[in-house]
Design an enzyme around this catalytic site. Sequence first.
Site, PDB file in Angstrom:
ATOM      1  CE  LYS A   1      -2.264   1.143   3.742  1.00  0.00           C
ATOM      2  NZ  LYS A   1      -3.247   1.110   4.844  1.00  0.00           N
TER       3      LYS A   1
ATOM      4  CG  ASP B   1      -7.172   3.404   1.219  1.00  0.00           C
ATOM      5  OD1 ASP B   1      -8.110   2.968   0.529  1.00  0.00           O
ATOM      6  OD2 ASP B   1      -6.896   4.607   1.281  1.00  0.00           O
TER       7      ASP B   1
END
Length: 249
Positions: free
Chosen positions: A150, A168
Amino acid sequence: MTTTTPTTTPMMTTATMTPATTTMTPTTAMTPAQKAPLIVAALKEGYPEASCTLTWLKDYELLFSVRLAAQCTDARVNVVTKALFRDYPTLEAFADADIAKMEEAVRPCGFFRVKARDIIASARMLRDEFGGRVPNTMEDLLRLPGVGRKTANLILGDLFGCGGIVADTHCIRLARRLGLCDTQDPYKVELALDPLIPKEEQSAFCHALVLHGRAVCAARKPKCGACRLSAWCANAFIEPSTRLATSRP
Ligand code: SF4
Protein backbone atom coordinates in the site's frame (compact mmCIF):
# COMPACT_ATOMS: atom_id res chain seq x y z
CA MET A 1 -4.30 9.84 2.72
CA THR A 2 -6.59 12.54 1.39
CA THR A 3 -8.97 15.06 2.90
CA THR A 4 -9.66 17.51 0.09
CA THR A 5 -13.27 18.65 0.04
CA PRO A 6 -15.14 17.69 -3.13
CA THR A 7 -15.58 20.68 -5.38
CA THR A 8 -18.99 19.65 -6.64
CA THR A 9 -22.02 18.25 -4.94
CA PRO A 10 -21.70 14.49 -5.20
CA MET A 11 -24.71 13.90 -7.42
CA MET A 12 -25.10 12.99 -11.07
CA THR A 13 -25.17 16.32 -12.81
CA THR A 14 -24.40 15.81 -16.47
CA ALA A 15 -25.15 13.49 -19.33
CA THR A 16 -21.82 11.80 -18.73
CA MET A 17 -23.23 10.62 -15.42
CA THR A 18 -26.02 8.66 -17.13
CA PRO A 19 -24.34 6.05 -19.33
CA ALA A 20 -27.66 4.25 -19.91
CA THR A 21 -28.34 6.79 -22.66
CA THR A 22 -25.21 5.83 -24.57
CA THR A 23 -25.20 2.03 -24.34
CA MET A 24 -27.65 -0.82 -24.61
CA THR A 25 -26.05 -2.61 -21.69
CA PRO A 26 -27.87 -1.98 -18.40
CA THR A 27 -25.44 0.05 -16.36
CA THR A 28 -25.53 -2.16 -13.29
CA ALA A 29 -24.94 -5.22 -15.51
CA MET A 30 -21.78 -3.79 -17.04
CA THR A 31 -18.57 -5.71 -16.64
CA PRO A 32 -15.83 -4.15 -14.52
CA ALA A 33 -13.95 -3.28 -17.71
CA GLN A 34 -17.01 -1.52 -19.14
CA LYS A 35 -17.83 0.59 -16.13
CA ALA A 36 -14.35 1.33 -14.81
CA PRO A 37 -13.69 4.22 -17.25
CA LEU A 38 -17.09 5.73 -16.44
CA ILE A 39 -16.39 5.53 -12.73
CA VAL A 40 -12.95 7.06 -13.25
CA ALA A 41 -14.50 9.94 -15.20
CA ALA A 42 -17.20 10.52 -12.59
CA LEU A 43 -14.65 10.61 -9.79
CA LYS A 44 -12.44 13.01 -11.74
CA GLU A 45 -15.40 15.31 -12.20
CA GLY A 46 -16.35 15.17 -8.54
CA TYR A 47 -12.87 15.35 -7.10
CA PRO A 48 -10.69 17.04 -9.72
CA GLU A 49 -7.95 17.95 -7.26
CA ALA A 50 -7.81 14.70 -5.32
CA SER A 51 -4.25 14.23 -4.17
CA CYS A 52 -2.12 13.30 -1.22
CA THR A 53 -2.63 15.82 1.58
CA LEU A 54 0.49 14.94 3.52
CA THR A 55 2.90 17.86 3.63
CA TRP A 56 6.35 17.07 2.31
CA LEU A 57 9.14 18.54 0.20
CA LYS A 58 11.83 15.84 0.04
CA ASP A 59 11.32 12.28 -1.14
CA TYR A 60 12.17 10.75 2.21
CA GLU A 61 9.79 13.17 3.92
CA LEU A 62 6.88 11.63 1.99
CA LEU A 63 8.08 8.16 2.93
CA PHE A 64 8.31 9.01 6.62
CA SER A 65 4.99 10.88 6.56
CA VAL A 66 3.24 7.87 5.08
CA ARG A 67 4.77 5.68 7.77
CA LEU A 68 3.48 8.04 10.46
CA ALA A 69 0.02 8.16 8.84
CA ALA A 70 -0.71 4.51 9.64
CA GLN A 71 -3.63 4.55 12.11
CA CYS A 72 -3.38 8.35 12.27
CA THR A 73 -4.93 11.28 10.42
CA ASP A 74 -3.03 13.22 7.79
CA ALA A 75 -3.81 16.42 9.69
CA ARG A 76 -2.10 15.17 12.82
CA VAL A 77 0.84 13.83 10.85
CA ASN A 78 1.30 17.21 9.20
CA VAL A 79 1.42 18.91 12.61
CA VAL A 80 4.01 16.43 13.84
CA THR A 81 6.16 16.54 10.71
CA LYS A 82 6.26 20.34 10.67
CA ALA A 83 8.43 20.18 13.78
CA LEU A 84 10.06 16.87 12.86
CA PHE A 85 11.36 18.05 9.49
CA ARG A 86 12.59 21.26 11.12
CA ASP A 87 14.48 19.40 13.85
CA TYR A 88 15.83 16.73 11.47
CA PRO A 89 16.52 18.73 8.31
CA THR A 90 18.50 16.08 6.43
CA LEU A 91 18.37 12.35 5.79
CA GLU A 92 21.62 12.04 7.72
CA ALA A 93 20.00 13.68 10.72
CA PHE A 94 17.28 11.02 10.67
CA ALA A 95 19.81 8.24 10.21
CA ASP A 96 21.82 9.44 13.20
CA ALA A 97 18.80 10.21 15.38
CA ASP A 98 18.53 9.08 18.97
CA ILE A 99 15.74 6.54 19.20
CA ALA A 100 14.30 7.90 22.45
CA LYS A 101 14.12 11.44 21.07
CA MET A 102 12.55 10.19 17.85
CA GLU A 103 9.93 8.29 19.82
CA GLU A 104 8.99 11.46 21.67
CA ALA A 105 8.84 13.43 18.44
CA VAL A 106 6.40 11.03 16.76
CA ARG A 107 4.44 9.98 19.86
CA PRO A 108 1.27 11.93 18.87
CA CYS A 109 0.94 9.73 15.77
CA GLY A 110 0.49 6.56 17.81
CA PHE A 111 2.49 3.32 17.62
CA PHE A 112 5.40 5.65 18.21
CA ARG A 113 7.99 3.06 19.15
CA VAL A 114 7.74 1.02 15.98
CA LYS A 115 7.28 4.11 13.81
CA ALA A 116 10.39 5.75 15.28
CA ARG A 117 12.36 2.56 14.81
CA ASP A 118 11.21 2.17 11.19
CA ILE A 119 11.97 5.79 10.30
CA ILE A 120 15.53 5.64 11.63
CA ALA A 121 16.17 2.23 10.05
CA SER A 122 14.74 3.43 6.73
CA ALA A 123 16.91 6.55 6.83
CA ARG A 124 19.99 4.42 7.35
CA MET A 125 19.04 2.08 4.52
CA LEU A 126 18.35 4.98 2.17
CA ARG A 127 21.71 6.51 3.08
CA ASP A 128 23.75 3.32 2.95
CA GLU A 129 22.10 1.31 0.16
CA PHE A 130 20.16 3.68 -2.06
CA GLY A 131 22.43 6.68 -2.46
CA GLY A 132 20.30 8.83 -0.22
CA ARG A 133 17.21 8.59 -2.43
CA VAL A 134 13.90 6.81 -2.10
CA PRO A 135 13.98 3.90 -4.59
CA ASN A 136 11.53 3.80 -7.47
CA THR A 137 10.74 0.11 -7.72
CA MET A 138 8.28 -2.01 -5.79
CA GLU A 139 10.98 -4.55 -5.04
CA ASP A 140 13.32 -2.01 -3.43
CA LEU A 141 10.57 -0.13 -1.61
CA LEU A 142 9.38 -3.34 0.03
CA ARG A 143 12.84 -3.79 1.54
CA LEU A 144 12.38 -0.64 3.64
CA PRO A 145 11.20 -1.19 7.23
CA GLY A 146 7.47 -0.67 7.65
CA VAL A 147 6.77 -0.41 3.93
CA GLY A 148 4.12 -2.70 2.46
CA ARG A 149 2.50 -2.70 -0.96
CA LYS A 150 0.00 0.00 0.00
CA THR A 151 2.74 2.43 0.97
CA ALA A 152 4.93 1.39 -1.95
CA ASN A 153 2.15 2.02 -4.45
CA LEU A 154 1.46 5.42 -2.95
CA ILE A 155 5.15 6.31 -3.25
CA LEU A 156 5.36 5.01 -6.82
CA GLY A 157 2.31 7.04 -7.80
CA ASP A 158 2.74 10.29 -5.90
CA LEU A 159 6.52 10.53 -5.97
CA PHE A 160 7.40 8.99 -9.31
CA GLY A 161 4.19 9.27 -11.32
CA CYS A 162 4.28 5.56 -12.10
CA GLY A 163 0.76 4.86 -10.90
CA GLY A 164 -0.14 2.33 -8.26
CA ILE A 165 -3.32 1.04 -6.67
CA VAL A 166 -3.35 2.04 -3.01
CA ALA A 167 -5.59 -0.67 -1.61
CA ASP A 168 -6.60 0.97 1.65
CA THR A 169 -9.86 0.44 3.50
CA HIS A 170 -11.80 2.93 1.33
CA CYS A 171 -10.45 1.55 -1.93
CA ILE A 172 -11.30 -2.00 -0.93
CA ARG A 173 -14.80 -1.18 0.29
CA LEU A 174 -15.78 0.93 -2.70
CA ALA A 175 -14.22 -1.30 -5.33
CA ARG A 176 -16.15 -4.24 -3.93
CA ARG A 177 -19.45 -2.40 -3.62
CA LEU A 178 -19.12 -0.98 -7.11
CA GLY A 179 -18.54 -4.47 -8.47
CA LEU A 180 -15.01 -3.81 -9.68
CA CYS A 181 -13.74 -6.76 -7.64
CA ASP A 182 -15.14 -9.48 -5.41
CA THR A 183 -12.50 -9.74 -2.74
CA GLN A 184 -11.43 -7.93 0.40
CA ASP A 185 -7.84 -9.07 0.17
CA PRO A 186 -5.73 -5.94 -0.45
CA TYR A 187 -3.33 -7.62 -2.86
CA LYS A 188 -6.14 -9.20 -4.87
CA VAL A 189 -7.93 -5.83 -5.01
CA GLU A 190 -4.75 -4.27 -6.34
CA LEU A 191 -4.44 -6.98 -8.97
CA ALA A 192 -8.09 -6.62 -9.96
CA LEU A 193 -8.02 -2.82 -10.30
CA ASP A 194 -4.60 -2.46 -11.91
CA PRO A 195 -5.69 -3.56 -15.41
CA LEU A 196 -8.97 -1.62 -15.14
CA ILE A 197 -7.53 1.79 -14.27
CA PRO A 198 -4.97 3.44 -16.58
CA LYS A 199 -1.62 3.89 -14.85
CA GLU A 200 -1.75 7.65 -15.22
CA GLU A 201 -5.14 7.72 -13.49
CA GLN A 202 -4.42 5.34 -10.62
CA SER A 203 -3.10 7.77 -8.01
CA ALA A 204 -5.89 10.31 -8.44
CA PHE A 205 -8.45 7.48 -8.63
CA CYS A 206 -7.35 6.08 -5.28
CA HIS A 207 -7.24 9.50 -3.62
CA ALA A 208 -10.73 10.21 -4.98
CA LEU A 209 -12.02 6.90 -3.60
CA VAL A 210 -10.86 7.98 -0.16
CA LEU A 211 -12.72 11.28 -0.49
CA HIS A 212 -15.83 9.60 -1.83
CA GLY A 213 -15.69 6.94 0.85
CA ARG A 214 -15.56 9.55 3.56
CA ALA A 215 -18.13 11.94 2.09
CA VAL A 216 -20.68 9.59 0.51
CA CYS A 217 -19.98 5.85 0.62
CA ALA A 218 -19.28 5.41 4.29
CA ALA A 219 -18.84 1.92 5.69
CA ARG A 220 -22.08 1.84 7.65
CA LYS A 221 -24.42 4.35 6.01
CA PRO A 222 -23.68 4.96 2.33
CA LYS A 223 -25.64 7.85 0.84
CA CYS A 224 -26.64 6.15 -2.39
CA GLY A 225 -29.19 8.85 -3.22
CA ALA A 226 -26.42 11.43 -3.34
CA CYS A 227 -23.83 9.24 -5.04
CA ARG A 228 -22.44 10.12 -8.45
CA LEU A 229 -21.46 6.48 -8.95
CA SER A 230 -24.86 4.91 -8.28
CA ALA A 231 -25.61 4.30 -11.97
CA TRP A 232 -22.84 1.73 -12.13
CA CYS A 233 -22.82 0.44 -8.57
CA ALA A 234 -23.60 -3.22 -7.95
CA ASN A 235 -24.81 -2.37 -4.45
CA ALA A 236 -26.67 0.90 -4.92
CA PHE A 237 -29.79 1.28 -2.80
CA ILE A 238 -29.46 -2.24 -1.42
CA GLU A 239 -30.48 -2.80 2.17
CA PRO A 240 -27.50 -2.77 4.51
CA SER A 241 -28.21 -6.31 5.66
CA THR A 242 -27.73 -7.66 2.15
CA ARG A 243 -25.15 -5.21 0.82
CA LEU A 244 -21.63 -6.43 0.20
CA ALA A 245 -18.83 -5.18 2.40
CA THR A 246 -20.94 -3.18 4.82
CA SER A 247 -18.34 -3.87 7.44
CA ARG A 248 -14.85 -2.49 7.26
CA PRO A 249 -12.57 -4.74 5.26
S1 SF4 B 1 -23.02 1.69 -2.21
FE1 SF4 B 1 -24.21 3.58 -2.61
S2 SF4 B 1 -22.86 5.26 -1.93
FE2 SF4 B 1 -21.56 3.42 -2.20
S3 SF4 B 1 -20.76 3.57 -4.31
FE3 SF4 B 1 -22.66 2.33 -4.38
S4 SF4 B 1 -24.27 3.83 -4.85
FE4 SF4 B 1 -22.51 4.97 -4.14
